[in-house]
Scaffold this motif. Sequence first.
Motif, PDB file in Angstrom:
ATOM      1  N   THR A 313       0.932  -1.113  -0.042  1.00  0.00           N
ATOM      2  CA  THR A 313      -0.153   0.007   0.020  1.00  0.00           C
ATOM      3  C   THR A 313       0.889   1.213   0.099  1.00  0.00           C
ATOM      4  OG1 THR A 313      -1.521  -1.185   1.283  1.00  0.00           O
ATOM      5  CG2 THR A 313      -1.874   1.189   1.195  1.00  0.00           C
ATOM      6  N   THR A 387     -10.279   2.881   2.839  1.00  0.00           N
ATOM      7  CA  THR A 387      -9.744   1.737   3.510  1.00  0.00           C
ATOM      8  C   THR A 387      -9.429   0.589   2.881  1.00  0.00           C
ATOM      9  OG1 THR A 387     -11.072  -0.192   4.360  1.00  0.00           O
ATOM     10  CG2 THR A 387     -12.071   1.900   4.540  1.00  0.00           C
ATOM     11  N   GLY A 389      -7.126  -3.545   3.030  1.00  0.00           N
ATOM     12  CA  GLY A 389      -6.414  -4.546   3.968  1.00  0.00           C
ATOM     13  C   GLY A 389      -7.249  -5.625   4.319  1.00  0.00           C
ATOM     14  N   ASP A 413     -13.848   1.904  -0.237  1.00  0.00           N
ATOM     15  CA  ASP A 413     -13.134   0.570   0.570  1.00  0.00           C
ATOM     16  C   ASP A 413     -12.600  -0.358  -0.933  1.00  0.00           C
ATOM     17  OD1 ASP A 413     -12.992  -2.029   1.287  1.00  0.00           O
ATOM     18  OD2 ASP A 413     -15.022  -2.371   1.923  1.00  0.00           O
ATOM     19  N   THR A 414     -11.395  -0.047  -0.588  1.00  0.00           N
ATOM     20  CA  THR A 414     -10.611  -0.752  -1.864  1.00  0.00           C
ATOM     21  C   THR A 414     -10.042  -2.125  -1.723  1.00  0.00           C
ATOM     22  OG1 THR A 414      -8.402   0.037  -1.152  1.00  0.00           O
ATOM     23  CG2 THR A 414      -9.808   1.595  -2.275  1.00  0.00           C
ATOM     24  N   GLN A 417      -4.269  -6.727  -3.497  1.00  0.00           N
ATOM     25  CA  GLN A 417      -3.358  -7.463  -2.978  1.00  0.00           C
ATOM     26  C   GLN A 417      -2.080  -6.995  -3.418  1.00  0.00           C
ATOM     27  OE1 GLN A 417      -4.595 -11.009  -4.973  1.00  0.00           O
ATOM     28  NE2 GLN A 417      -5.368 -11.808  -2.949  1.00  0.00           N
ATOM     29  N   THR A 500      -7.374 -15.372  -6.556  1.00  0.00           N
ATOM     30  CA  THR A 500      -7.019 -14.301  -5.489  1.00  0.00           C
ATOM     31  C   THR A 500      -6.802 -14.882  -4.206  1.00  0.00           C
ATOM     32  OG1 THR A 500      -9.190 -13.988  -4.622  1.00  0.00           O
ATOM     33  CG2 THR A 500      -8.510 -12.785  -6.719  1.00  0.00           C
ATOM     34  N   LEU A 514     -16.315  -9.139  -0.065  1.00  0.00           N
ATOM     35  CA  LEU A 514     -15.356 -10.014   0.312  1.00  0.00           C
ATOM     36  C   LEU A 514     -15.528 -10.557   1.550  1.00  0.00           C
ATOM     37  CD1 LEU A 514     -13.017  -9.907  -1.426  1.00  0.00           C
ATOM     38  CD2 LEU A 514     -14.105  -7.808  -1.889  1.00  0.00           C
TER      39      LEU A 514
HETATM   40  O1  PRX Z   1      -7.965 -11.029   1.806  1.00  0.00           O
HETATM   41  C1  PRX Z   1      -7.811  -9.813   1.143  1.00  0.00           C
HETATM   42  C2  PRX Z   1      -7.551  -8.710   1.870  1.00  0.00           C
HETATM   43  O2  PRX Z   1      -5.995  -8.587   2.004  1.00  0.00           O
HETATM   44  C3  PRX Z   1      -5.455  -9.561   1.268  1.00  0.00           C
HETATM   45  C4  PRX Z   1      -4.221  -8.870   0.671  1.00  0.00           C
HETATM   46  O3  PRX Z   1      -3.069  -8.587   1.465  1.00  0.00           O
HETATM   47  P1  PRX Z   1      -1.839  -7.890   1.041  1.00  0.00           P
HETATM   48  O4  PRX Z   1      -1.213  -8.515  -0.055  1.00  0.00           O
HETATM   49  O5  PRX Z   1      -1.153  -8.089   2.509  1.00  0.00           O
HETATM   50  O6  PRX Z   1      -2.245  -6.683   0.640  1.00  0.00           O
HETATM   51  C5  PRX Z   1      -3.076  -5.698   1.474  1.00  0.00           C
HETATM   52  C6  PRX Z   1      -3.070  -4.206   0.934  1.00  0.00           C
HETATM   53  C7  PRX Z   1      -3.383  -4.345  -0.494  1.00  0.00           C
HETATM   54  C8  PRX Z   1      -6.503  -9.791   0.149  1.00  0.00           C
HETATM   55  O7  PRX Z   1      -6.480 -11.155  -0.415  1.00  0.00           O
HETATM   56  N1  PRX Z   1      -7.787  -7.502   1.598  1.00  0.00           N
HETATM   57  C9  PRX Z   1      -7.174  -6.369   0.934  1.00  0.00           C
HETATM   58  N2  PRX Z   1      -8.111  -5.163   1.011  1.00  0.00           N
HETATM   59  C10 PRX Z   1      -9.423  -5.725   1.339  1.00  0.00           C
HETATM   60  C11 PRX Z   1      -9.267  -7.163   1.668  1.00  0.00           C
HETATM   61  N3  PRX Z   1     -10.477  -7.927   2.093  1.00  0.00           N
HETATM   62  C12 PRX Z   1     -11.425  -6.976   1.941  1.00  0.00           C
HETATM   63  N4  PRX Z   1     -11.620  -5.708   1.811  1.00  0.00           N
HETATM   64  C13 PRX Z   1     -10.821  -5.256   1.362  1.00  0.00           C
HETATM   65  N5  PRX Z   1     -10.652  -3.714   0.818  1.00  0.00           N
END
Ligand code: PRX
Length: 655
Positions: A313, A387, A389, A413-414, A417, A500, A514
């Motif tokens: 991020t 938001t 993660g 709400d984005t 990964q 994913t 999600l």
């Molecule tokens: O499960 C989802 C969750 O975070 C995971 C990705 O984690 P990471 O690679 O550490 O990256 C986090 C920041 C981009 C995804 O597979 N996730 C991320 N954003 C959301 C989410 N789950 C639900 N809603 C979101 N907005």
Amino acid sequence: MVVSSATIDNLLREREQYPVPDVFREHALVRDDRLWEGAERDPEGFWAAEAEKLHWIKHWDKVLEWNLPFAKWFVGGRLNVSENCLDRHLRSPRRNKVAIQWEGEPGERRSLTYHQLWREVNRFANVLKGLGVRRGDRVTIYMPMVPELPIAMLACSRIGAIHSVIFGGFSAQSIKDRVEDADSHVLVTADAGIRRGNLIPLKQTVDEALSGSEIVQHVIVYRRAGIDVPMYPGRDRWWHELAAVADRTCDPEPMLATDPLFILYTSGTTGRPKGIQHSTGGYLVGVATTSRYIFDLKDDDLFWCTADIGWVTGHSYLVYGPLANGASVFMYEGAPDWPQPDRWWSMIEENQITILYTAPTAIRAFMRSGEEFPKRHDLSSLRLLGTVGEPINPEAWRWYHRTIGGGRCPIVDTWWQTETGMILITPLPGSTMTKPGSATRTFPGVSAEVVDEHGRPVPVNKGGYLVITKPWPAMLQTIFKDPGRYNEVYWSKVPGTYFTGDGARTDEDGYFWLMGRIDDVINVAGHRIGTMEVESALVSHPKVAEAAVVGKPHPIKGQALVAYVVLKTGVARSSELSKELQRHVRAAIGAIAVPDDIFVTDKVPKTRSGKIMRRVIRALVSGQDIGDTTTLEDAGAVEEVRRWLKEVEGDRPSA
Ligand code: PRX
């Protein structure tokens, strides 16, 4: 490999809807659906038009070359990322605009204009060159949240070196593993970082990581804290000494769009971290475009992405995306609640921050400490909230909207990964009606579906696997040095699509909901329940600040739910509370979702990035080894869970 799962029941239905406020829409970059419609007709044309907004040294020959599972974007094109993030703006009225507004935890402030940032990056690029770093070499960066961290990244991109940023909270062993995997000869660090008033001994950790290893030949040390650290002759050099004698300008290297820009390690289901490799051209087009439209970036915005740059991020939405747009970004070094829980709100007020992008875990922590802290400050400069993660529970969404956004700011709400590089599912704030808890729809030019294990789309409101069905520009290129694993992990589970690993459903409006990682889904008596949904129900109880739900083996039901609950500040524990919460979950979702055990605790095990480590809790409740805990924030939380388990086992005969 066949995925072992059928459907994921969705048990929580949220009906609330928030239309775009008229005043926001009036000035928004995107106000209607035309961008989606055009992109749907011609996704490659859409991305090509966006790519034209960047500076290309040589135009591409072909937008996309897709040989499953390898995509090449903007084939034949040449560009330089630092030139796009810096030099391009020097030729415009943005030359003296603030690029980075920084605040240290102890309170110092620095602001760097685009021109000043360009100067620092040029010098440091020459420092790296002087140490023999060449195009394609890997440079490891292990730094605190100071401007020299993005400077080092941009300097790498200027000379075509591939950076591997390691989050400053990782251990010596993690650094060692990553340096070895990346085969990185140069490492950039600082004497120490500062957090919660304490010094984080980064250089000392680096020394430990490198002891007995010959791979790293040069360590560059930035003086942040001003403490004495051992400097090994021949290996260690001070940043300021090298920069003082470096040439002032460094020509940007004309990189191929398909050359790698960086590697970022992320954990997978196995203990071994994966080096997620991102490209130069596709990545920059992806993050520049999403930053602009999702955050509605304007020249008078001050954009604050609270993520540490050690995570994706921070790479995409603190550094590359906003700077490619010539935006002003805010950057903060320290802990959110230091010295008081109103630190963030006071910085927003003092700096007149207009856009805040943070994580649900932070929002819930602030909810826990109470509304009085944000209420002390005038947050009216904010116009947009974001938001990322993890799924945001509707309760936290509403609190964020009301207490931080004053009811006037849209929330994006984005969903995305480390691997996707850019946001893929999100509202556009001037045009998408939002629903608390839903990341809404795909970004223009992105295609996603919810499917079963055979890759067949599931009906509306039925849970399944979220897959991405077309390549997108910022997608990972491969796992560094491991294309076989890349193919296996992401492209083999539902053939032909990007897997994913998340569960999701779509509702009658086509909105995505999600449901957490697939391995967070629990099968109770034949019903699949997303842990997030039970957690969301628990957190909607007025006494609960945070909740983690995991499965534990059960002789009859297969698995039973166990919940770990952290109460809001000032709420007393009582013996009746577990029953009350069980009743609450039953009322919110149904009997099937009621946890057998609810433990009230002070802390749940979390990663340093704030995600609840359900894997660790799951292992503890099942009596298994807890495995790799290098990303665990506080080992005390594990002890806390163990202590509870002992008490419970003492209370009742084992099954
Ligand atoms: O499960 C989802 C969750 O975070 C995971 C990705 O984690 P990471 O690679 O550490 O990256 C986090 C920041 C981009 C995804 O597979 N996730 C991320 N954003 C959301 C989410 N789950 C639900 N809603 C979101 N907005």
